[in-house]
Design an enzyme around this catalytic site. Sequence first.
Site, PDB file in Angstrom:
ATOM      1  N   GLU A 271       8.463   0.791  -3.438  1.00  0.00           N
ATOM      2  CA  GLU A 271       7.662  -0.436  -3.429  1.00  0.00           C
ATOM      3  C   GLU A 271       8.455  -1.622  -3.972  1.00  0.00           C
ATOM      4  O   GLU A 271       8.382  -2.726  -3.422  1.00  0.00           O
ATOM      5  CB  GLU A 271       6.400  -0.256  -4.278  1.00  0.00           C
TER       6      GLU A 271
ATOM      7  N   HIS B  25       0.837  -1.202   0.000  1.00  0.00           N
ATOM      8  CA  HIS B  25       0.000   0.000   0.000  1.00  0.00           C
ATOM      9  C   HIS B  25       0.873   1.253   0.000  1.00  0.00           C
ATOM     10  O   HIS B  25       1.817   1.342   0.791  1.00  0.00           O
ATOM     11  CB  HIS B  25      -0.907  -0.001   1.231  1.00  0.00           C
TER      12      HIS B  25
ATOM     13  N   ASP C 273      -6.537  -1.767   4.493  1.00  0.00           N
ATOM     14  CA  ASP C 273      -5.248  -1.156   4.822  1.00  0.00           C
ATOM     15  C   ASP C 273      -5.020  -0.927   6.314  1.00  0.00           C
ATOM     16  O   ASP C 273      -4.330  -0.001   6.720  1.00  0.00           O
ATOM     17  CB  ASP C 273      -5.057   0.159   4.043  1.00  0.00           C
TER      18      ASP C 273
END
Length: 105
Positions: free
Chosen positions: A89, A20, A60
């Site tokens: 990421e 996320h 999340d």
Amino acid sequence: MLILSPEFVDAFSRKLINLHPALPGDIEGAHAIDRAYEEFLAGKREYTGVMVHHVVAQVDRGEPILSEKVTIQKGDTLEDLENRIHAVEHILLPKAVTKLLESNM
């Protein structure tokens, strides 16, 4: 973004992870990068981040495995921020998977 049913999440408890583009407890749900950038433009934010977390029924909100702060720099475009977040990421996800695999051995 795909939201999994609580039944599915429960069936695979602690076996699902999510990547996320925000820090734990910060911007939940879809369009987190866009929302962080809008807050930056409004003078309400200087950074955002990336987290890998365990999936729970609440979007999340799972326990973080790893996270990293990403500074939003003066003059950044949305594309600049997206590229910086995606670069983090690409590093954070393999580290999180490795951490999980090593902890289960």
